[in-house]
Design an enzyme around this catalytic site. Structure first.
Site, mmCIF file in Angstrom:
data_model
loop_
_atom_site.group_PDB
_atom_site.id
_atom_site.type_symbol
_atom_site.label_atom_id
_atom_site.label_comp_id
_atom_site.label_asym_id
_atom_site.label_seq_id
_atom_site.Cartn_x
_atom_site.Cartn_y
_atom_site.Cartn_z
ATOM 1 N N ASP A 1 14.691 11.968 -47.197
ATOM 2 C CA ASP A 1 14.154 12.784 -46.657
ATOM 3 C C ASP A 1 12.951 13.441 -47.473
ATOM 4 O OD1 ASP A 1 14.594 14.904 -44.416
ATOM 5 O OD2 ASP A 1 14.357 16.219 -46.047
ATOM 6 N N HIS B 1 15.999 12.357 -34.751
ATOM 7 C CA HIS B 1 16.645 13.777 -34.315
ATOM 8 C C HIS B 1 15.454 14.726 -34.547
ATOM 9 C CE1 HIS B 1 16.163 13.205 -38.912
ATOM 10 N NE2 HIS B 1 16.456 14.466 -38.845
HETATM 11 O O1 ISL Z 1 10.118 17.776 -37.024
HETATM 12 C C1 ISL Z 1 9.107 18.161 -38.052
HETATM 13 C C2 ISL Z 1 8.288 19.214 -37.971
HETATM 14 O O2 ISL Z 1 7.491 19.542 -36.843
HETATM 15 C C3 ISL Z 1 8.825 17.105 -38.856
HETATM 16 O O3 ISL Z 1 7.502 17.296 -39.268
HETATM 17 C C4 ISL Z 1 9.870 17.298 -39.783
HETATM 18 O O4 ISL Z 1 9.861 18.420 -40.232
HETATM 19 C C5 ISL Z 1 9.398 16.294 -41.154
HETATM 20 O O5 ISL Z 1 9.372 15.300 -40.724
HETATM 21 C C6 ISL Z 1 10.574 16.396 -42.095
HETATM 22 O O6 ISL Z 1 11.867 16.238 -41.629
HETATM 23 C C7 ISL Z 1 12.783 16.051 -42.413
HETATM 24 O O7 ISL Z 1 13.211 17.130 -43.181
HETATM 25 C C8 ISL Z 1 13.400 18.272 -42.781
HETATM 26 C C9 ISL Z 1 14.290 18.198 -41.635
HETATM 27 O O8 ISL Z 1 14.496 19.576 -41.009
HETATM 28 C C10 ISL Z 1 14.443 17.172 -40.886
HETATM 29 O O9 ISL Z 1 15.350 17.106 -39.668
HETATM 30 C C11 ISL Z 1 14.327 16.051 -41.690
HETATM 31 O O10 ISL Z 1 14.230 14.721 -40.727
HETATM 32 C C12 ISL Z 1 13.982 19.184 -43.662
HETATM 33 O O11 ISL Z 1 14.720 18.678 -44.455
#
Ligand code: ISL
Ligand code: CA
Length: 550
Positions: free
Chosen positions: A199, A327
């Site tokens: 992540d 997601h």
């Molecule tokens: O959905 C987004 C914001 O509009 C993306 O930029 C997303 O936040 C980014 O890709 C990071 O995502 C990941 O880390 C986040 C989490 O909320 C997301 O579900 C995850 O995929 C924080 O852990």
């Protein structure tokens, strides 16, 4: 290019909360996934990527972890996890877990200690700074809105959180933090898992200056300020040398802010860092200057350019990933195609794209039956913290969220988080209880049970096109070249190696297009209209894959 199992694999992504609820409490769980393993296997996929299942207070649905070595109560127990892993391996598949170590939950014991006092041994596990002019240390904004700094009264300092206030950023400058992460990774590899999706791994190294933002376009802020920090590659190399390299596993780094210029630094085969990354160039394509909730139409020419440039950059040197949603983003059929009149053709066209590009394809749960965006009628149906924060920010500007729901219908993350549609019974067969988020009402006609019965369903098309990729290594390793790059409706490309050549022609429009290419010796192999012929008169959202004979 060296050949490896993870280049040849097709990955299926599961969002456990929304996949299958086995005990009827309204929340998907590990036993639910176990019940569906034969279904997943039947798709022909090789790897399951499981979004976070660790202990979490669920401020951000599991992306806020309070114990990296335990399972979330709602999802089950470690015994359930072991059963799931064994079930996956028994069926000849592999398991990819989510590693969320840019931040933890504020309820993790490290943070609970850290916030107690400035001389607590865990203080430096997180990023603490004193304020400036009665405000936060700088003007950084969090991904989900508001300042990226939270004031903590106990020690009168601020901590950094690039996501929600309940997701404090870990301090990777601290060698103890890096050692903790390696121990967690080792813990799961020793259990036998087959890899990690990491992540926001591009964000773990922070620039030492913590200077104010130079841009007010968030995509640029990510690239210029938050991502690709000065020690990122040192950290990844250390993780690789000390742990990753000792196992036969795969890694995919989630990489907001990784642009074409940095891609190879992460995935170059000579670099020993990550196997591949998810870049976000095509995910930002339809966002206006106001960001995610300021949607604008996307251009196919630009879309093709992104895939072309990345392929060109990586070819022969590193590996890519091919995804059109997950997601965090709208459903691909609603975002890039036509989820209404040409729903069937659209979903099959996108499946064809996924399975015929160079790079490891990722299928997000529900896409294999053509699940679409959802348009809930009012704000109270929404659950995602990003969307809820958007509503709050509208309210604070004196605006009514109801009047801006159309933006959420287009771009909100809950579009991808409604329950998996298994059948026509209540709640789409996901649960007998009221689900944590309502099912998309279109489950009445988009569901697995119906799709299983239809010989020409989207589901059976997925099976076919996945099989087609598996049988033709040209589609995995072969060269790629897009033709007619400036065509605004057609995406066409060749895939070839010494033995075979394929031509893929995809009509990304609601119009019939006469695609005037002169190529002979064509044999039509894959198509999404029952009565397709071996020509280039392409009906709306028509997809054709030809073998080219010489
Ligand atoms: O959905 C987004 C914001 O509009 C993306 O930029 C997303 O936040 C980014 O890709 C990071 O995502 C990941 O880390 C986040 C989490 O909320 C997301 O579900 C995850 O995929 C924080 O852990
Ligand atoms: Ca449950």
């Amino acid at each position: 290019m060296t050949k490896t199992w993870w280049k040849e694999a097709v990955v299926y992504q599961i969002y456990p909360r929304s996949f299958k609820d086995s005990n009827n409490d309204g929340v998907g769980d590990l036993q639910g996934i176990i019940q569906k393993l034969d279904y997943i296997k039947s798709l022909g996929v090789d790897v399951i990527w499981l979004c976070p299942v660790y202990k979490s207070p669920n401020d951000d649905n599991g992306y806020d972890i309070s114990d990296y070595r335990d399972i979330m109560d709602e999802f089950g127990t470690m015994a359930d996890f072991d059963e799931l892993l064994a079930g996956i391996h028994q069926r000849g598949m592999k398991l990819l877990m989510d590693l969320v170590v840019n931040h933890s939950s504020d309820e993790h014991e490290w943070f609970e200690e850290s916030r107690k006092s400035k001389d607590n041994p865990y203080r430096d596990y997180y990023i603490w700074k004193s304020g400036k002019n009665n405000g936060p240390p700088n003007d950084w904004e969090a991904f989900f809105g508001g300042s990226a700094w939270q004031y903590d009264a106990t020690t009168e300092e601020y901590y950094l959180h690039l996501f929600t206030t309940k997701q404090p950023d870990l301090n990777w400058e601290n060698p103890k933090v890096r050692k903790e992460v390696r121990d967690v990774v080792k813990f799961w590899f020793d259990k036998g898992i087959d890899g990690f999706r990491m992540d926001v791994i591009s964000l773990i190294s922070k620039g030492p200056e913590y200077s104010d933002m130079v841009s007010n376009v968030f995509e640029e802020v990510i690239q210029e300020q938050y991502a690709n920090g000065p020690r990122i590659h040192e950290f990844l190399k250390e993780l690789n040398t000390e742990v990753l390299s000792k196992y036969d596993i795969m890694t995919v780094g989630e990489g907001p802010g990784i642009t074409l210029d940095h891609g190879l630094d992460y995935v170059g085969e000579d670099r020993a860092e990550l196997n591949m990354v998810f870049h976000f160039d095509h995910m930002f394509l339809d966002m206006g200057p106001g960001g995610k909730f300021d949607p604008q139409p996307y251009s196919l020419v630009e879309f093709k350019n992104i895939f072309n440039r990345w392929d060109e950059k990586l070819k022969g040197k590193g590996w890519g990933s091919i995804f059109l949603d997950n997601h965090d983003f709208p459903r691909m059929v609603s975002r890039y195609a036509n989820d209404d009149k040409y729903h069937d053709q659209s979903a099959k066209l996108l499946a064809t794209l996924l399975m015929t590009m160079r790079g490891t394809p990722y299928v997000y749960q529900g896409d294999e039956i053509g699940m679409t965006n959802v348009a809930f009628p009012s704000p109270e149906y929404y659950r995602d913290i990003e969307t809820l924060n958007y509503f709050k920010s509208l309210e604070s500007q004196g605006k009514n969220p109801q009047d801006h729901l159309h933006n959420v219908h287009k771009m909100g993350r809950d579009n991808a988080r409604t329950p998996m549609q298994w059948n026509k019974t209540a709640n789409a067969g996901f649960s007998e209880a009221e689900p944590w988020i309502q099912a998309n009402p279109n489950y009445e006609f988009i569901n697995v049970e119906d799709a299983e019965r239809g010989k020409y369903s989207i589901l059976n098309f997925y099976r076919k096109v996945i099989q087609f990729r598996k049988e033709n290594s040209t589609l995995v390793y072969g060269d790629y070249e897009s033709i007619e790059n400036r065509h605004e409706q057609i995406y066409a490309y060749r895939r070839w190696d010494e033995t075979h050549e394929f031509l893929v022609v995809l009509n990304f429009s609601d119009q019939t297009v006469d695609f005037n290419a002169i190529i002979t010796g064509l044999e039509l192999l894959i198509y999404n209209y029952g009565d397709a012929t071996e020509d280039f008169l392409m009906r709306p959202w028509e997809a054709k894959v030809f073998r080219v004979h010489d």
